[in-house]
Motif scaffolding. Sequence first.
Motif, short mmCIF file in Angstrom:
data_model
loop_
_atom_site.label_atom_id
_atom_site.label_comp_id
_atom_site.label_asym_id
_atom_site.label_seq_id
_atom_site.Cartn_x
_atom_site.Cartn_y
_atom_site.Cartn_z
N UNK A 177 0.82 -1.21 0.00
CA UNK A 177 0.00 0.00 0.00
C UNK A 177 0.85 1.26 0.00
N UNK A 178 1.97 1.23 0.68
CA UNK A 178 2.71 2.47 0.92
C UNK A 178 3.99 2.62 0.11
N UNK A 179 4.28 1.60 -0.71
CA UNK A 179 5.42 1.66 -1.63
C UNK A 179 6.69 2.13 -0.91
N UNK A 180 7.30 3.25 -1.37
CA UNK A 180 8.61 3.58 -0.81
C UNK A 180 8.55 4.17 0.60
N UNK A 181 7.37 4.44 1.13
CA UNK A 181 7.28 4.87 2.53
C UNK A 181 7.20 3.68 3.48
N UNK A 182 7.11 2.48 2.92
CA UNK A 182 6.91 1.29 3.76
C UNK A 182 8.00 1.11 4.82
N UNK A 183 9.30 1.21 4.47
CA UNK A 183 10.31 1.00 5.52
C UNK A 183 10.13 1.96 6.69
N UNK A 184 9.84 3.24 6.37
CA UNK A 184 9.62 4.22 7.44
C UNK A 184 8.50 3.76 8.37
N UNK A 185 7.40 3.32 7.77
CA UNK A 185 6.25 2.95 8.58
C UNK A 185 6.53 1.69 9.41
N UNK A 186 7.24 0.74 8.83
CA UNK A 186 7.55 -0.49 9.57
C UNK A 186 8.46 -0.16 10.76
N UNK A 187 9.42 0.74 10.54
CA UNK A 187 10.36 1.11 11.61
C UNK A 187 9.65 1.88 12.73
N UNK A 188 8.73 2.74 12.34
CA UNK A 188 7.94 3.44 13.37
C UNK A 188 7.16 2.43 14.20
N UNK A 189 6.58 1.46 13.51
CA UNK A 189 5.73 0.50 14.21
C UNK A 189 6.52 -0.36 15.20
N UNK A 190 7.73 -0.73 14.83
CA UNK A 190 8.50 -1.56 15.77
C UNK A 190 8.84 -0.75 17.02
N UNK A 191 9.04 0.55 16.86
CA UNK A 191 9.28 1.39 18.03
C UNK A 191 8.09 1.40 18.97
N UNK A 192 6.90 1.49 18.39
CA UNK A 192 5.68 1.51 19.21
C UNK A 192 5.51 0.18 19.94
N UNK A 193 5.71 -0.92 19.21
CA UNK A 193 5.52 -2.25 19.82
C UNK A 193 6.55 -2.48 20.92
#
Length: 242
Positions: A177-193
């Motif tokens: 869904x997020x194409x080249x923004x995907x890594x940023x979003x995955x990294x943000x999410x691991x911080x939250x978890x």
Amino acid sequence: MSLSLRFGRTTAALAASILSGEAVLAQESPVILLPAPTTAGGAPLTRALAERRSVRTFQDAPLTLAEVGQLLWAAQGVTQTGPAPAGWRSEWGAWSGGGRTAPSAGALYPLETYLLATSVDGLEPGLYHYVPGAHALEPTGACSSRKLARAALGQTAITEAPAVVVFTGVYARAASKYEDRAPRYVHIEVGAAAENLLLQATALGLGGVFTGAFRDSAVTDVLGLPKDHAPLGIVPVGRPGG
Ligand SMILES: Cc1cc2nc3c(=O)[nH]c(=O)nc-3n(C[C@H](O)[C@H](O)[C@H](O)COP(=O)(O)O)c2cc1C
């Protein structure tokens, strides 16, 4: 392949066990249902926020299955099932059916979480994959915390801890869904978890440290991770040492 097909247990049996809080060290199935998580009460969030510190030395004492279950739930547990929440827009894609403790861009849930148990009551030492939808662990094989520590530049917290949580990310899931923004979003999410996990640990009188210094390919090899599960963070956790 669904969990129930793969391990020969019916979804209804799994669901009934989860609802009753039964922890099953299943004889007929390798899936281990974790005790139902506590979802109310406990130490105040403000106190956990004020008291959380990175903990790198641990007592030589096991964790309970309920404690590791609570930590995994805090990191990635399912907290909402059923229909899409009010306000969910169809252009965001299909509602995947479950909210979790940590936010996720587009509710795509790209994280896969592993538990390396060295000393957890009721668990054979080894590596497990956390299945949020069933609040269960599936064993994935033997694994040495010494080798994992070597892959993490010799950090001794990993060998001292009775349990180590390893967060991985499946970038393709977010990229759909997020194409080249995907890594940023995955990294943000691991911080939250990971922060959820650390705050929960503090609230339980436990401690841990987010460990980001490791050789990716070595961690992948040591844990035998699927190639698309990129290791993103290692969190040794246990009872704080002196
Ligand atoms: C992205 C990230 C990577 C980190 N990697 C390591 C690590 O490899 N080893 C370690 O001992 N601490 C690691 N830390 C923990 C920091 O050293 C720690 O958070 C910092 O010293 C502040 O201390 P506190 O967590 O007690 O507030 C990491 C923290 C973050 C956010």
